[in-house]
Design a protein around this motif. Structure first.
Motif, PDB file in Angstrom:
ATOM      1  N   ILE A   1      12.553   7.227  28.779  1.00  0.00           N
ATOM      2  CA  ILE A   1      12.525   8.664  29.386  1.00  0.00           C
ATOM      3  C   ILE A   1      12.096   9.440  28.174  1.00  0.00           C
ATOM      4  O   ILE A   1      10.973  10.367  28.496  1.00  0.00           O
ATOM      5  N   LYS A   2      12.612   9.273  27.018  1.00  0.00           N
ATOM      6  CA  LYS A   2      11.935  10.418  25.988  1.00  0.00           C
ATOM      7  C   LYS A   2      10.656  10.095  25.659  1.00  0.00           C
ATOM      8  O   LYS A   2       9.935  11.181  25.558  1.00  0.00           O
ATOM      9  N   SER A   3      10.038   8.812  25.769  1.00  0.00           N
ATOM     10  CA  SER A   3       8.569   8.549  25.687  1.00  0.00           C
ATOM     11  C   SER A   3       7.891   8.982  26.789  1.00  0.00           C
ATOM     12  O   SER A   3       6.994   9.691  26.537  1.00  0.00           O
ATOM     13  N   ARG A   4       8.349   9.159  27.911  1.00  0.00           N
ATOM     14  CA  ARG A   4       7.467   9.611  28.912  1.00  0.00           C
ATOM     15  C   ARG A   4       7.517  11.253  28.768  1.00  0.00           C
ATOM     16  O   ARG A   4       6.496  11.837  29.072  1.00  0.00           O
ATOM     17  N   VAL A   5       8.579  11.970  28.136  1.00  0.00           N
ATOM     18  CA  VAL A   5       8.669  13.322  27.920  1.00  0.00           C
ATOM     19  C   VAL A   5       7.631  13.612  26.893  1.00  0.00           C
ATOM     20  O   VAL A   5       6.690  14.530  27.013  1.00  0.00           O
ATOM     21  N   LYS A   6       7.713  12.779  25.798  1.00  0.00           N
ATOM     22  CA  LYS A   6       6.781  13.050  24.803  1.00  0.00           C
ATOM     23  C   LYS A   6       5.263  12.859  25.142  1.00  0.00           C
ATOM     24  O   LYS A   6       4.509  13.505  24.542  1.00  0.00           O
ATOM     25  N   THR A   7       4.924  11.977  26.072  1.00  0.00           N
ATOM     26  CA  THR A   7       3.611  11.904  26.563  1.00  0.00           C
ATOM     27  C   THR A   7       3.299  12.896  27.173  1.00  0.00           C
ATOM     28  O   THR A   7       2.122  13.333  27.219  1.00  0.00           O
ATOM     29  N   ALA A   8       4.055  13.621  28.149  1.00  0.00           N
ATOM     30  CA  ALA A   8       3.674  14.687  29.056  1.00  0.00           C
ATOM     31  C   ALA A   8       3.566  15.936  28.155  1.00  0.00           C
ATOM     32  O   ALA A   8       2.403  16.719  28.299  1.00  0.00           O
ATOM     33  N   VAL A   9       4.404  15.829  27.343  1.00  0.00           N
ATOM     34  CA  VAL A   9       4.165  17.045  26.299  1.00  0.00           C
ATOM     35  C   VAL A   9       2.927  16.956  25.498  1.00  0.00           C
ATOM     36  O   VAL A   9       2.165  17.945  25.206  1.00  0.00           O
TER      37      VAL A   9
ATOM     38  N   ALA B   1      -7.362  25.773  30.379  1.00  0.00           N
ATOM     39  CA  ALA B   1      -6.428  26.488  31.187  1.00  0.00           C
ATOM     40  C   ALA B   1      -5.982  25.667  32.344  1.00  0.00           C
ATOM     41  O   ALA B   1      -4.796  25.518  32.686  1.00  0.00           O
ATOM     42  N   ALA B   2      -6.974  25.123  33.106  1.00  0.00           N
ATOM     43  CA  ALA B   2      -6.573  24.349  34.376  1.00  0.00           C
ATOM     44  C   ALA B   2      -5.968  23.202  34.201  1.00  0.00           C
ATOM     45  O   ALA B   2      -4.991  22.950  34.799  1.00  0.00           O
ATOM     46  N   THR B   3      -6.522  22.349  33.253  1.00  0.00           N
ATOM     47  CA  THR B   3      -5.888  21.066  32.732  1.00  0.00           C
ATOM     48  C   THR B   3      -4.486  21.407  32.266  1.00  0.00           C
ATOM     49  O   THR B   3      -3.470  20.561  32.463  1.00  0.00           O
ATOM     50  N   ALA B   4      -4.247  22.359  31.377  1.00  0.00           N
ATOM     51  CA  ALA B   4      -2.983  22.844  30.922  1.00  0.00           C
ATOM     52  C   ALA B   4      -1.830  22.929  31.818  1.00  0.00           C
ATOM     53  O   ALA B   4      -0.982  22.693  31.834  1.00  0.00           O
ATOM     54  N   LYS B   5      -2.380  23.880  32.840  1.00  0.00           N
ATOM     55  CA  LYS B   5      -1.413  24.183  33.905  1.00  0.00           C
ATOM     56  C   LYS B   5      -1.219  22.975  34.684  1.00  0.00           C
ATOM     57  O   LYS B   5       0.231  22.869  34.998  1.00  0.00           O
ATOM     58  N   THR B   6      -1.864  22.072  35.187  1.00  0.00           N
ATOM     59  CA  THR B   6      -1.218  20.909  35.933  1.00  0.00           C
ATOM     60  C   THR B   6      -0.756  20.025  34.834  1.00  0.00           C
ATOM     61  O   THR B   6       0.409  19.417  35.448  1.00  0.00           O
ATOM     62  N   ALA B   7      -0.895  20.095  33.751  1.00  0.00           N
ATOM     63  CA  ALA B   7      -0.156  18.830  32.777  1.00  0.00           C
ATOM     64  C   ALA B   7       1.176  19.605  32.568  1.00  0.00           C
ATOM     65  O   ALA B   7       2.161  18.982  32.420  1.00  0.00           O
ATOM     66  N   LEU B   8       1.099  21.053  32.599  1.00  0.00           N
ATOM     67  CA  LEU B   8       2.418  21.799  32.234  1.00  0.00           C
ATOM     68  C   LEU B   8       3.451  21.269  33.507  1.00  0.00           C
ATOM     69  O   LEU B   8       4.681  20.986  33.314  1.00  0.00           O
ATOM     70  N   GLN B   9       2.981  21.506  34.618  1.00  0.00           N
ATOM     71  CA  GLN B   9       3.663  21.358  35.826  1.00  0.00           C
ATOM     72  C   GLN B   9       4.522  19.632  35.745  1.00  0.00           C
ATOM     73  O   GLN B   9       5.423  19.497  35.885  1.00  0.00           O
ATOM     74  N   ALA B  10       3.533  18.827  35.437  1.00  0.00           N
ATOM     75  CA  ALA B  10       4.167  17.537  35.419  1.00  0.00           C
ATOM     76  C   ALA B  10       5.125  17.466  34.045  1.00  0.00           C
ATOM     77  O   ALA B  10       6.126  16.579  34.330  1.00  0.00           O
ATOM     78  N   ALA B  11       4.745  18.044  32.861  1.00  0.00           N
ATOM     79  CA  ALA B  11       5.744  17.878  31.757  1.00  0.00           C
ATOM     80  C   ALA B  11       7.031  18.613  32.030  1.00  0.00           C
ATOM     81  O   ALA B  11       7.955  18.075  31.909  1.00  0.00           O
ATOM     82  N   ILE B  12       7.133  19.808  32.948  1.00  0.00           N
ATOM     83  CA  ILE B  12       8.337  20.167  33.488  1.00  0.00           C
ATOM     84  C   ILE B  12       9.236  19.494  34.144  1.00  0.00           C
ATOM     85  O   ILE B  12      10.398  19.452  33.995  1.00  0.00           O
ATOM     86  N   LYS B  13       8.424  18.718  35.210  1.00  0.00           N
ATOM     87  CA  LYS B  13       9.202  17.797  36.044  1.00  0.00           C
ATOM     88  C   LYS B  13       9.729  16.860  35.226  1.00  0.00           C
ATOM     89  O   LYS B  13      11.070  16.126  35.236  1.00  0.00           O
ATOM     90  N   GLU B  14       9.062  16.025  34.122  1.00  0.00           N
ATOM     91  CA  GLU B  14       9.610  14.985  33.309  1.00  0.00           C
ATOM     92  C   GLU B  14      10.871  15.529  32.439  1.00  0.00           C
ATOM     93  O   GLU B  14      11.765  14.903  32.269  1.00  0.00           O
TER      94      GLU B  14
ATOM     95  N   SER C   1      10.165  26.160  27.600  1.00  0.00           N
ATOM     96  CA  SER C   1       9.772  27.794  27.236  1.00  0.00           C
ATOM     97  C   SER C   1       8.598  27.822  26.390  1.00  0.00           C
ATOM     98  O   SER C   1       7.609  28.150  26.413  1.00  0.00           O
ATOM     99  N   ARG C   2       8.676  26.990  25.458  1.00  0.00           N
ATOM    100  CA  ARG C   2       7.485  26.781  24.426  1.00  0.00           C
ATOM    101  C   ARG C   2       6.251  26.401  24.940  1.00  0.00           C
ATOM    102  O   ARG C   2       5.150  26.663  24.691  1.00  0.00           O
ATOM    103  N   LEU C   3       6.447  25.413  25.978  1.00  0.00           N
ATOM    104  CA  LEU C   3       5.074  24.893  26.261  1.00  0.00           C
ATOM    105  C   LEU C   3       4.424  25.868  27.404  1.00  0.00           C
ATOM    106  O   LEU C   3       3.498  26.130  27.495  1.00  0.00           O
ATOM    107  N   SER C   4       5.489  26.646  28.183  1.00  0.00           N
ATOM    108  CA  SER C   4       4.874  27.775  28.972  1.00  0.00           C
ATOM    109  C   SER C   4       4.476  28.720  28.295  1.00  0.00           C
ATOM    110  O   SER C   4       3.197  29.264  28.822  1.00  0.00           O
ATOM    111  N   LYS C   5       4.946  29.168  27.118  1.00  0.00           N
ATOM    112  CA  LYS C   5       4.394  30.219  26.346  1.00  0.00           C
ATOM    113  C   LYS C   5       2.837  29.867  25.686  1.00  0.00           C
ATOM    114  O   LYS C   5       2.041  30.533  25.789  1.00  0.00           O
TER     115      LYS C   5
END
Length: 87
Positions: free
Chosen positions: A24-32, A44-57, A77-81
């Motif tokens: 699980i931690k590995s999946r989170v790190k990959t998403a981050v 920005a576009a790719t970052a927003k879609t990747a952010l949604q996936a990262a938030i879910k993980e 919070s840090r990723l969103s910022k």
């Protein structure tokens, strides 16, 4: 090695839980990393879609008890910022 039956069982259970948490931690790190890579390239576009996936993980990891709720909030919070600064 443990001699008591319950201690042997605890060792097996702990190995199983550790493997699950590691996955699980590995999946989170990959998403981050995907979010941070998109932010580094100022995409920005790719970052927003990747952010949604990262938030879910990250949220899923928090709900399963892999991360503390404050850690989950801090990571999101840090990723969103970071994403909002390039948008």
């Amino acid at each position: 090695m443990a001699n008591i039956k319950s201690a042997k069982k605890r060792i097996l259970v702990n190995e199983t839980k550790a493997a699950r948490n590691k996955a699980i931690k590995s999946r989170v790190k990959t998403a981050v990393k995907k979010v941070e890579a998109a932010v580094a390239q100022k995409d920005a576009a790719t970052a927003k879609t990747a952010l949604q996936a990262a938030i879910k993980e990250i949220s899923k990891a928090g709900s399963k008890g892999v991360y503390h709720k404050n850690t989950v909030s801090r990571k999101i919070s840090r990723l969103s910022k970071a994403v909002n600064e390039i948008a």
